[in-house]
Design a protein around this motif. Structure first.
Motif, PDB file in Angstrom:
ATOM      1  N   ASP A  60       0.951  -1.397  -0.002  1.00  0.00           N
ATOM      2  CA  ASP A  60      -0.008  -0.055  -0.004  1.00  0.00           C
ATOM      3  C   ASP A  60       0.834   1.359   0.057  1.00  0.00           C
ATOM      4  O   ASP A  60       1.962   1.232  -0.201  1.00  0.00           O
ATOM      5  CB  ASP A  60      -1.020   0.097   1.466  1.00  0.00           C
ATOM      6  CG  ASP A  60      -0.308  -0.031   2.662  1.00  0.00           C
ATOM      7  OD1 ASP A  60       0.952   0.265   2.788  1.00  0.00           O
ATOM      8  OD2 ASP A  60      -0.964  -0.366   3.542  1.00  0.00           O
ATOM      9  N   ALA A  61       0.205   2.265  -0.280  1.00  0.00           N
ATOM     10  CA  ALA A  61       0.927   3.810  -0.147  1.00  0.00           C
ATOM     11  C   ALA A  61       1.914   4.041   1.232  1.00  0.00           C
ATOM     12  O   ALA A  61       2.883   4.319   1.110  1.00  0.00           O
ATOM     13  CB  ALA A  61       0.062   4.794  -0.304  1.00  0.00           C
ATOM     14  N   ALA A  62       1.422   3.465   2.355  1.00  0.00           N
ATOM     15  CA  ALA A  62       2.066   3.634   3.415  1.00  0.00           C
ATOM     16  C   ALA A  62       3.419   2.914   3.282  1.00  0.00           C
ATOM     17  O   ALA A  62       4.456   3.307   3.688  1.00  0.00           O
ATOM     18  CB  ALA A  62       1.301   3.200   4.618  1.00  0.00           C
ATOM     19  N   GLY A  63       3.458   1.626   2.831  1.00  0.00           N
ATOM     20  CA  GLY A  63       4.385   0.805   2.570  1.00  0.00           C
ATOM     21  C   GLY A  63       5.335   1.352   1.779  1.00  0.00           C
ATOM     22  O   GLY A  63       6.665   1.236   1.656  1.00  0.00           O
ATOM     23  N   TYR A  64       5.027   2.125   0.388  1.00  0.00           N
ATOM     24  CA  TYR A  64       6.040   2.846  -0.204  1.00  0.00           C
ATOM     25  C   TYR A  64       6.704   3.830   0.345  1.00  0.00           C
ATOM     26  O   TYR A  64       7.631   3.923   0.329  1.00  0.00           O
ATOM     27  CB  TYR A  64       5.006   3.381  -1.376  1.00  0.00           C
ATOM     28  CG  TYR A  64       5.914   4.058  -2.319  1.00  0.00           C
ATOM     29  CD1 TYR A  64       6.878   3.767  -3.239  1.00  0.00           C
ATOM     30  CD2 TYR A  64       6.065   5.671  -2.221  1.00  0.00           C
ATOM     31  CE1 TYR A  64       7.404   4.492  -4.019  1.00  0.00           C
ATOM     32  CE2 TYR A  64       6.783   6.343  -3.075  1.00  0.00           C
ATOM     33  CZ  TYR A  64       7.582   5.944  -3.863  1.00  0.00           C
ATOM     34  OH  TYR A  64       8.347   6.469  -4.648  1.00  0.00           O
ATOM     35  N   ALA A  65       5.922   4.590   1.346  1.00  0.00           N
ATOM     36  CA  ALA A  65       6.705   5.453   2.037  1.00  0.00           C
ATOM     37  C   ALA A  65       7.780   5.046   3.029  1.00  0.00           C
ATOM     38  O   ALA A  65       8.953   5.321   2.962  1.00  0.00           O
ATOM     39  CB  ALA A  65       5.615   6.390   3.029  1.00  0.00           C
ATOM     40  N   LEU A  66       7.600   3.715   3.483  1.00  0.00           N
ATOM     41  CA  LEU A  66       8.356   3.237   4.293  1.00  0.00           C
ATOM     42  C   LEU A  66       9.574   2.617   3.550  1.00  0.00           C
ATOM     43  O   LEU A  66      10.735   2.679   3.931  1.00  0.00           O
ATOM     44  CB  LEU A  66       7.850   2.019   5.155  1.00  0.00           C
ATOM     45  CG  LEU A  66       6.920   2.460   6.154  1.00  0.00           C
ATOM     46  CD1 LEU A  66       5.945   1.073   6.933  1.00  0.00           C
ATOM     47  CD2 LEU A  66       7.605   2.937   7.239  1.00  0.00           C
ATOM     48  N   ILE A  67       9.324   1.972   2.648  1.00  0.00           N
ATOM     49  CA  ILE A  67      10.353   1.163   2.003  1.00  0.00           C
ATOM     50  C   ILE A  67      11.135   2.359   1.164  1.00  0.00           C
ATOM     51  O   ILE A  67      12.670   2.163   1.182  1.00  0.00           O
ATOM     52  CB  ILE A  67       9.861   0.181   0.579  1.00  0.00           C
ATOM     53  CG1 ILE A  67      11.006  -0.707   0.354  1.00  0.00           C
ATOM     54  CG2 ILE A  67       9.289   1.021  -0.506  1.00  0.00           C
ATOM     55  CD1 ILE A  67      10.353  -1.992  -0.493  1.00  0.00           C
ATOM     56  N   SER A  68      10.792   3.393   0.914  1.00  0.00           N
ATOM     57  CA  SER A  68      11.659   4.583   0.181  1.00  0.00           C
ATOM     58  C   SER A  68      12.361   5.019   1.240  1.00  0.00           C
ATOM     59  O   SER A  68      13.688   5.293   1.150  1.00  0.00           O
ATOM     60  CB  SER A  68      10.680   5.657  -0.346  1.00  0.00           C
ATOM     61  OG  SER A  68       9.691   5.136  -1.243  1.00  0.00           O
ATOM     62  N   GLN A  69      11.848   5.290   2.423  1.00  0.00           N
ATOM     63  CA  GLN A  69      12.828   5.624   3.448  1.00  0.00           C
ATOM     64  C   GLN A  69      13.753   4.680   3.915  1.00  0.00           C
ATOM     65  O   GLN A  69      15.120   5.171   4.398  1.00  0.00           O
ATOM     66  CB  GLN A  69      11.830   6.224   4.762  1.00  0.00           C
ATOM     67  CG  GLN A  69      12.613   6.991   5.944  1.00  0.00           C
ATOM     68  CD  GLN A  69      13.302   8.323   5.231  1.00  0.00           C
ATOM     69  OE1 GLN A  69      12.768   8.987   4.392  1.00  0.00           O
ATOM     70  NE2 GLN A  69      14.581   8.564   5.486  1.00  0.00           N
ATOM     71  N   ILE A  70      13.620   3.401   4.093  1.00  0.00           N
ATOM     72  CA  ILE A  70      14.499   2.444   4.264  1.00  0.00           C
ATOM     73  C   ILE A  70      15.682   2.536   3.326  1.00  0.00           C
ATOM     74  O   ILE A  70      16.870   2.247   3.659  1.00  0.00           O
ATOM     75  CB  ILE A  70      13.709   1.238   4.522  1.00  0.00           C
ATOM     76  CG1 ILE A  70      12.921   1.065   5.693  1.00  0.00           C
ATOM     77  CG2 ILE A  70      14.868  -0.113   4.604  1.00  0.00           C
ATOM     78  CD1 ILE A  70      11.704  -0.189   5.755  1.00  0.00           C
ATOM     79  N   GLU A  71      15.325   2.655   2.050  1.00  0.00           N
ATOM     80  CA  GLU A  71      16.179   2.448   0.995  1.00  0.00           C
ATOM     81  C   GLU A  71      16.966   3.665   1.179  1.00  0.00           C
ATOM     82  O   GLU A  71      18.218   3.715   1.041  1.00  0.00           O
ATOM     83  CB  GLU A  71      15.363   2.518  -0.447  1.00  0.00           C
ATOM     84  CG  GLU A  71      16.411   2.356  -1.599  1.00  0.00           C
ATOM     85  CD  GLU A  71      17.099   3.315  -2.251  1.00  0.00           C
ATOM     86  OE1 GLU A  71      18.013   3.212  -2.826  1.00  0.00           O
ATOM     87  OE2 GLU A  71      16.555   4.573  -1.816  1.00  0.00           O
ATOM     88  N   MET A  72      16.602   4.902   1.336  1.00  0.00           N
ATOM     89  CA  MET A  72      17.325   5.980   1.579  1.00  0.00           C
ATOM     90  C   MET A  72      18.234   6.289   2.534  1.00  0.00           C
ATOM     91  O   MET A  72      19.241   6.585   2.592  1.00  0.00           O
ATOM     92  CB  MET A  72      16.438   7.503   1.486  1.00  0.00           C
ATOM     93  CG  MET A  72      15.687   7.801   0.051  1.00  0.00           C
ATOM     94  SD  MET A  72      14.881   9.365   0.209  1.00  0.00           S
ATOM     95  CE  MET A  72      13.902   9.375   1.315  1.00  0.00           C
ATOM     96  N   GLY A  73      17.667   5.726   3.732  1.00  0.00           N
ATOM     97  CA  GLY A  73      18.386   5.598   5.074  1.00  0.00           C
ATOM     98  C   GLY A  73      19.336   4.529   5.217  1.00  0.00           C
ATOM     99  O   GLY A  73      20.514   4.787   5.938  1.00  0.00           O
ATOM    100  N   THR A  74      19.449   3.762   4.120  1.00  0.00           N
ATOM    101  CA  THR A  74      20.534   2.415   4.201  1.00  0.00           C
ATOM    102  C   THR A  74      21.832   3.035   3.801  1.00  0.00           C
ATOM    103  O   THR A  74      22.690   2.988   4.399  1.00  0.00           O
ATOM    104  CB  THR A  74      19.993   1.409   3.625  1.00  0.00           C
ATOM    105  OG1 THR A  74      18.900   0.843   4.101  1.00  0.00           O
ATOM    106  CG2 THR A  74      21.010   0.268   3.376  1.00  0.00           C
ATOM    107  N   GLY A  75      21.741   3.775   2.629  1.00  0.00           N
ATOM    108  CA  GLY A  75      22.647   4.187   1.906  1.00  0.00           C
ATOM    109  C   GLY A  75      24.026   3.228   1.663  1.00  0.00           C
ATOM    110  O   GLY A  75      23.658   1.962   1.441  1.00  0.00           O
ATOM    111  N   SER A  76      24.944   3.557   2.285  1.00  0.00           N
ATOM    112  CA  SER A  76      26.112   2.624   2.338  1.00  0.00           C
ATOM    113  C   SER A  76      26.159   2.075   3.654  1.00  0.00           C
ATOM    114  O   SER A  76      27.308   1.160   3.842  1.00  0.00           O
ATOM    115  CB  SER A  76      27.406   3.409   2.246  1.00  0.00           C
ATOM    116  OG  SER A  76      27.764   4.170   3.053  1.00  0.00           O
ATOM    117  N   SER A  77      25.262   2.064   4.552  1.00  0.00           N
ATOM    118  CA  SER A  77      25.554   1.427   5.736  1.00  0.00           C
ATOM    119  C   SER A  77      24.618   0.066   5.573  1.00  0.00           C
ATOM    120  O   SER A  77      24.264  -0.384   4.904  1.00  0.00           O
ATOM    121  CB  SER A  77      24.688   2.186   6.848  1.00  0.00           C
ATOM    122  OG  SER A  77      23.583   2.469   6.692  1.00  0.00           O
ATOM    123  N   ALA A  78      24.741  -0.611   6.759  1.00  0.00           N
ATOM    124  CA  ALA A  78      24.274  -1.895   6.930  1.00  0.00           C
ATOM    125  C   ALA A  78      22.599  -1.889   7.071  1.00  0.00           C
ATOM    126  O   ALA A  78      21.999  -2.906   6.880  1.00  0.00           O
ATOM    127  CB  ALA A  78      24.908  -2.644   8.134  1.00  0.00           C
TER     128      ALA A  78
END
Length: 171
Positions: A60-78
């Protein structure tokens, strides 16, 4: 387009070569801007759901916001902490937790050990989640570029500068 560091956030009421608008005209301009932003926000919510479905038909749309933030927040970290995702999105931890569980059940994210804190768990995209998210993002950028390629460079620069200013003032 300007990067956030290059954006001019000055709060001048009018440009030096333009007269200040009358109070009535100012109210009309603010009302028109509010209507356009409302339309943009409605379109954004609809777009978030469409983008989510491109990543996974059950997301759902909320999941999109979460996955986007997880992808952005991960960057080069674990990975990224769920509490950091909740803070950035301005959501309650329980809301984020339910969304994370859904994304995990869909096989899009996983919880991994924090190398800096053996007790903590981090979130990151699975290989499938990363592939699907990147495919969606590539398609979204292509569509967005097709729209913005019709704009002249001055308008694009102005849009970037003014959106940056609005976001800074709203923040």
């Amino acid at each position: 387009m300007s990067t956030p560091a290059e954006v001019d956030h000055s709060n001048q009421a009018a440009q030096p070569d333009q007269p200040a608008p009358s109070a009535e005209r100012s109210e009309q301009m603010v009302a028109a801007i509010e209507q356009e932003l409302s339309a943009l926000f409605r379109r954004s919510r609809s777009a978030s759901l469409r983008l989510a479905r491109r990543v996974h038909p059950e997301m759902d749309a909320a999941g999109y916001a979460l996955i986007s933030q997880i992808e952005m927040g991960t960057g080069s970290s674990a990975g990224v902490r769920a509490s950091d995702v909740a803070q950035v999105l301005g959501l309650d931890k329980s809301t984020v937790s339910r969304g994370i569980t859904q994304l995990e059940n869909l096989g899009l994210i996983e919880r991994v050990g924090d190398p800096d804190d053996g007790r903590a768990r981090l979130l990151r995209l699975t290989t499938t989640g990363a592939e699907r998210y990147e495919a969606m993002r590539t398609q979204r950028r292509t569509e967005f570029r097709a729209i913005l390629d019709r704009w002249n460079p001055t308008d694009l620069a102005d849009l970037g500068r003014l959106l940056g200013r609005l976001n800074a003032d709203l923040g």
